[in-house]
Design an enzyme around this catalytic site. Structure first.
Site, PDB file in Angstrom:
ATOM      1  N   ASP A 164     -50.273  13.518  61.752  1.00 38.54           N
ATOM      2  CA  ASP A 164     -50.032  14.923  62.086  1.00 38.54           C
ATOM      3  C   ASP A 164     -49.577  15.100  63.529  1.00 38.54           C
ATOM      4  OD1 ASP A 164     -50.064  17.675  62.246  1.00 38.54           O
ATOM      5  OD2 ASP A 164     -52.244  17.829  62.361  1.00 38.54           O
ATOM      6  N   ASP A 187     -44.223  19.859  63.361  1.00 43.43           N
ATOM      7  CA  ASP A 187     -45.589  19.620  62.893  1.00 43.43           C
ATOM      8  C   ASP A 187     -45.544  18.924  61.531  1.00 43.43           C
ATOM      9  OD1 ASP A 187     -48.187  19.759  62.031  1.00 43.43           O
ATOM     10  OD2 ASP A 187     -48.420  21.917  62.356  1.00 43.43           O
TER      11      ASP A 187
END
Ligand SMILES: *[C@@H]1O[C@H](CO)[C@@H](O)[C@H](O)[C@H]1NC(C)=O
Ligand SMILES: *[C@@H]1O[C@H](CO)[C@@H](O)[C@H](O)[C@H]1NC(C)=O
Ligand SMILES: *[C@@H]1O[C@H](CO)[C@@H](O)[C@H](O)[C@H]1NC(C)=O
Ligand SMILES: *[C@@H]1O[C@H](CO)[C@@H](O)[C@H](O)[C@H]1NC(C)=O
Ligand SMILES: *[C@@H]1O[C@H](CO)[C@@H](O)[C@H](O)[C@H]1NC(C)=O
Ligand SMILES: *[C@@H]1O[C@H](CO)[C@@H](O)[C@H](O)[C@H]1NC(C)=O
Length: 296
Positions: free
Chosen positions: A93, A280
């Site tokens: 992430d 992201d």
């Protein structure tokens, strides 16, 4: 000279993104390739329901317009990590800095189906007296206690990485992955230094570059998903890499945040966008609301 920073390259989808000047010879093949697993859903209705679950706390009401999307059924991508000799799947992430996985003592239903870290089974585990609470943009809250252990990512081993052992796992059961590996350069609340800072310190990579290729449903048979560490697989993209500066690092230190001015759908400009956008990899959709856009 510009400070030597980690660079992130996200190719395929729509944007190619990188910072820093460490890209002089990225076309060599001296990098690592880490396989990503992908969760797909083949029903637009189910996908919409999952999206609403995942983002319901982010939005006060359901703002998803019922689009029927025939090809983009790619729901999440995740990979392996080993902590204290125990294997987990985690979201790689770029939108957060900390590493956590569920702990063996986690009794909540969300932890039920996942791999859980058992400190007793690790000879290298060092407990900490510290507890942690992490909240993510989606409204998810994870809490538990901290510890240190040997963490291995695709053969690269780092010692004494602080990570979270979750006792309350706010992850919804929609997640197949066990936890999250933060890859942003922010100062972690738990993992400080984080895994990429530790790997950088080891100087084992030839370039401080992370790159992602997200395979698409439509091309399923051949389109494998992967993360590159230390270089870029040039066969994974066409055209030239476009460079974006990270925006205001005083305001958003360590984030992969860029300026976004437009989005095109089938070559048609949406227009009117003048916003920051977070690169992201923990999210899989463009989220656009008011002046704010989140990419991926
Ligand atoms: C770095 O490059 C060398 C060749 O110059 C290669 O042998 C090595 O595997 C590369 N390291 C990594 C971690 O990819
Ligand atoms: C962890 O995963 C690696 C790579 O797939 C595998 O070689 C190893 O046997 C696994 N270890 C355990 C304890 O399952
Ligand atoms: C989970 O359940 C076990 C057995 O009932 C208990 O000992 C443990 O304290 C519980 N863990 C948490 C975090 O509530
Ligand atoms: C890891 O932490 C332990 C306990 O805090 C310490 O004894 C050891 O020296 C540390 N190892 C490294 C490589 O920093
Ligand atoms: C960056 O953010 C800081 C803190 O919010 C602010 O003081 C500064 O003016 C911003 N710089 C730019 C160029 O927007
Ligand atoms: C975009 O936003 C920035 C900062 O808010 C502003 O300085 C700039 O004039 C805006 N550009 C356009 C085309 O609206």
């Amino acid at each position: 000279m510009k400070k030597f920073l980690w660079s992130l390259i996200s190719f395929i989808t729509f944007i190619v993104f990188i910072t820093s000047s460490d890209v002089a010879s990225i076309s060599d093949s001296n990098y690592l390739t880490i396989e990503l697993f992908k969760r797909e859903t083949n029903s637009p209705e189910k996908q919409r329901a999952l999206l609403t679950l995942k983002y319901s706390k982010l939005f006060r009401r359901d703002v998803f317009i019922p689009l029927v999307n025939e090809i983009n059924l790619d729901f999440s991508y995740y990979g392996l990590i080993t902590i204290g000799g125990q294997n987990f799947t985690v979201d790689y992430d770029t939108g957060s800095p900390d590493l956590w996985v569920p702990g063996i003592q986690c009794n909540s239903s969300q932890c039920g189906t996942h791999n859980k870290f058992d400190p007793v089974k690790s000879s290298t585990f060092v407990p900490s007296q510290k507890n942690f609470i992490l909240s993510y943009g989606t409204g998810t809250v994870i809490s538990g206690y901290e510890g240190q252990d040997v963490v291995i990512l695709n053969g690269i081993s780092v010692t004494n990485l602080t990570f979270g052992i979750a006792l309350v796992d706010g992850f919804n059961t929609i997640y197949e992955e066990d936890g999250i590996l933060g890859l942003s350069r922010q100062i972690g609340q738990v993992s400080n230094p984080g895994l990429i800072q530790k790997i950088k310190g080891k100087k084992v990579l030839n370039h401080t570059i992370i790159a992602f290729h997200f395979g698409r449903y439509k091309l399923k048979a051949t389109d494998k998903s992967f993360m590159n560490l230390g270089g870029i697989d040039v066969s994974a993209y066409i055209g030239n890499i476009v460079y974006n500066n990270l925006i205001n690092q005083t305001r958003h230190p360590g984030t992969w945040m860029i300026s976004l001015h437009d989005i095109q759908v089938d070559g048609i400009s949406i227009g009117g966008i003048n916003s920051s956008a977070l690169i992201d990899t923990g999210r899989l959709y463009f989220i656009l609301y008011k002046n704010v856009a989140l990419f991926q």
